[in-house]
Design an enzyme around this catalytic site. Sequence first.
Site, short mmCIF file in Angstrom:
data_model
loop_
_atom_site.label_atom_id
_atom_site.label_comp_id
_atom_site.label_asym_id
_atom_site.label_seq_id
_atom_site.Cartn_x
_atom_site.Cartn_y
_atom_site.Cartn_z
N HIS A 1 14.55 11.94 -7.20
CA HIS A 1 14.60 10.90 -6.16
C HIS A 1 16.02 10.35 -6.16
O HIS A 1 16.73 10.44 -7.17
CB HIS A 1 13.54 9.83 -6.46
N CYS B 1 7.49 6.73 -4.54
CA CYS B 1 6.23 6.80 -5.25
C CYS B 1 5.55 5.44 -5.14
O CYS B 1 6.16 4.42 -5.44
CB CYS B 1 6.45 7.16 -6.71
P1 HMG Z 1 -9.95 5.75 -10.83
O1 HMG Z 1 -10.19 4.54 -10.01
O2 HMG Z 1 -9.67 5.56 -12.29
O3 HMG Z 1 -11.04 6.88 -10.68
O4 HMG Z 1 -8.74 6.54 -10.18
P2 HMG Z 1 -12.58 6.94 -10.62
O5 HMG Z 1 -12.95 8.30 -11.10
O6 HMG Z 1 -13.18 5.74 -11.32
O7 HMG Z 1 -12.89 6.85 -9.06
C1 HMG Z 1 -12.72 5.69 -8.31
C2 HMG Z 1 -13.14 5.97 -6.86
O8 HMG Z 1 -12.26 6.97 -6.29
C3 HMG Z 1 -14.53 6.55 -6.73
O9 HMG Z 1 -15.04 6.13 -5.47
C4 HMG Z 1 -14.31 8.03 -6.69
O10 HMG Z 1 -15.33 8.71 -6.03
C5 HMG Z 1 -13.03 8.13 -5.91
P3 HMG Z 1 -16.09 4.92 -5.35
O11 HMG Z 1 -17.23 5.30 -6.23
O12 HMG Z 1 -15.35 3.70 -5.83
O13 HMG Z 1 -16.40 4.90 -3.88
N1 HMG Z 1 -12.25 9.32 -6.25
C6 HMG Z 1 -11.80 10.20 -5.34
N2 HMG Z 1 -11.92 10.28 -4.01
C7 HMG Z 1 -11.35 11.33 -3.39
N3 HMG Z 1 -10.66 12.30 -4.05
C8 HMG Z 1 -10.51 12.25 -5.40
C9 HMG Z 1 -11.10 11.18 -6.09
N4 HMG Z 1 -11.13 10.84 -7.39
C10 HMG Z 1 -11.85 9.71 -7.47
N5 HMG Z 1 -9.81 13.19 -6.02
C11 HMG Z 1 -7.56 8.57 -9.67
C12 HMG Z 1 -8.25 7.75 -10.74
C13 HMG Z 1 -6.81 9.68 -10.37
C14 HMG Z 1 -8.63 9.15 -8.74
C15 HMG Z 1 -6.62 7.66 -8.88
O14 HMG Z 1 -5.81 6.96 -9.79
C16 HMG Z 1 -5.73 8.39 -7.91
O15 HMG Z 1 -6.20 9.00 -6.96
N6 HMG Z 1 -4.40 8.36 -8.13
C17 HMG Z 1 -3.46 9.06 -7.30
C18 HMG Z 1 -2.12 8.43 -7.38
C19 HMG Z 1 -1.13 9.24 -6.56
O16 HMG Z 1 -1.47 10.03 -5.70
N7 HMG Z 1 0.16 9.02 -6.88
C20 HMG Z 1 1.21 9.71 -6.22
C21 HMG Z 1 1.33 11.14 -6.65
S1 HMG Z 1 2.26 11.38 -8.16
C22 HMG Z 1 3.91 11.32 -7.66
O17 HMG Z 1 4.20 10.97 -6.55
C23 HMG Z 1 4.96 11.78 -8.60
C24 HMG Z 1 5.53 13.17 -8.24
O18 HMG Z 1 6.08 13.19 -6.94
C25 HMG Z 1 6.62 13.59 -9.23
C26 HMG Z 1 7.68 12.51 -9.46
O19 HMG Z 1 8.32 12.03 -8.52
O20 HMG Z 1 7.84 12.16 -10.64
C27 HMG Z 1 4.42 14.23 -8.31
MG MG Z 2 8.17 12.42 -6.48
#
Ligand code: HMG
Ligand code: MG
Length: 304
Positions: free
Chosen positions: A213, A244
Amino acid sequence: MLNAMNASNHVRIVEVGARDGLQNEKTLLPTDVKIALIDRLSSTGLQTVEATSFVSPKWVPQMADAAEVYQGIRKVPGVSYPVLVPNEQGYERARAVGVSEIAVFTAASEAFNRKNINASIDESIERFMPVMARANADGVKVRGYVSTVLGCPYQGEVAVSDVVRVARRLHELGCYEISLGDTIGVGTPAKARAMLHAVAQEVPMAALAVHFHDTYGQALANILACLEEGVRVVDSAVSGTGGCPYAKGATGNVASEDVVYMLHGMGMHTGIDLDILIATGAWLAAQLHKETASRVTKARTATA
Ligand code: HMG
Ligand code: MG
């Protein structure tokens, strides 16, 4: 020509604008615009276009239409369209629409991981295990991301030994490529190079990518230092969009246009048509109602 440890002149760009770029944009883009973006990117000569992420829509609302986006894009032969998957639920959603390449993601910093995916590093890896097993059985390729490799917004310094440990673990688990992410863009060239060098003692350089970034304006310099060290896969985002959501203050990825301009200027090959990429970046900036972050696009589209 680059006096590098790797004699290859070809660099593969992993275009992350439609995912890393858009996930942090406040303007929610309509699904058909996201599809149009990916289709445009597919016509530039890019080999890898990250399409979306099947994460929780409560955490990242911009990615709520992941299934529709993936189903709507033209799948150009020879181009891969990986998607981010955080857990088995994400894997199932992705497979339901025919995804054949995924990316799992964790970090070298415990504090960042907690904010980003609500899990410790070890817990996140536990979650990947069943995903990796299913991907392996289904013939789905898996890329791995390690975030905060040069600094963390919550814990500050990140030990290189932590980056090496996490990268090695993802590689052992079966990720074909590990992308080393300077999530908040604080790294500088010597530090970036030393980090890559250390990781490459444990994971083959051919299985490593760098992901910068540009928050502090160091991204191109960091990429050059890492090319010198031998890396040949670079992540970037058209128009330099994004950031992010869980790294406050982090700006977008380095702009793909600027990386490609630099590489071509050095006599390296990407297979990408820079003019089409610039046109795509200018088009995306207009869709987002913001100025492009690409210096090359600004220079090429200046009217006065
Ligand atoms: P959580 O709240 O701990 O998970 O989140 P959970 O299992 O308790 O689920 C909570 C709710 O989310 C539930 O729904 C699940 O069904 C739903 P509810 O019962 O409350 O209605 N859920 C989902 N729904 C759709 N698809 C799924 C899913 N999983 C759970 N896959 C979790 C844990 C990992 C899901 C959450 O923290 C999350 O989705 N995080 C994503 C964060 C993200 O996308 N960050 C950006 C990407 S990383 C990045 O950008 C860095 C990178 O570019 C490299 C760099 O720059 O360093 C890659
Ligand atoms: Mg990134």
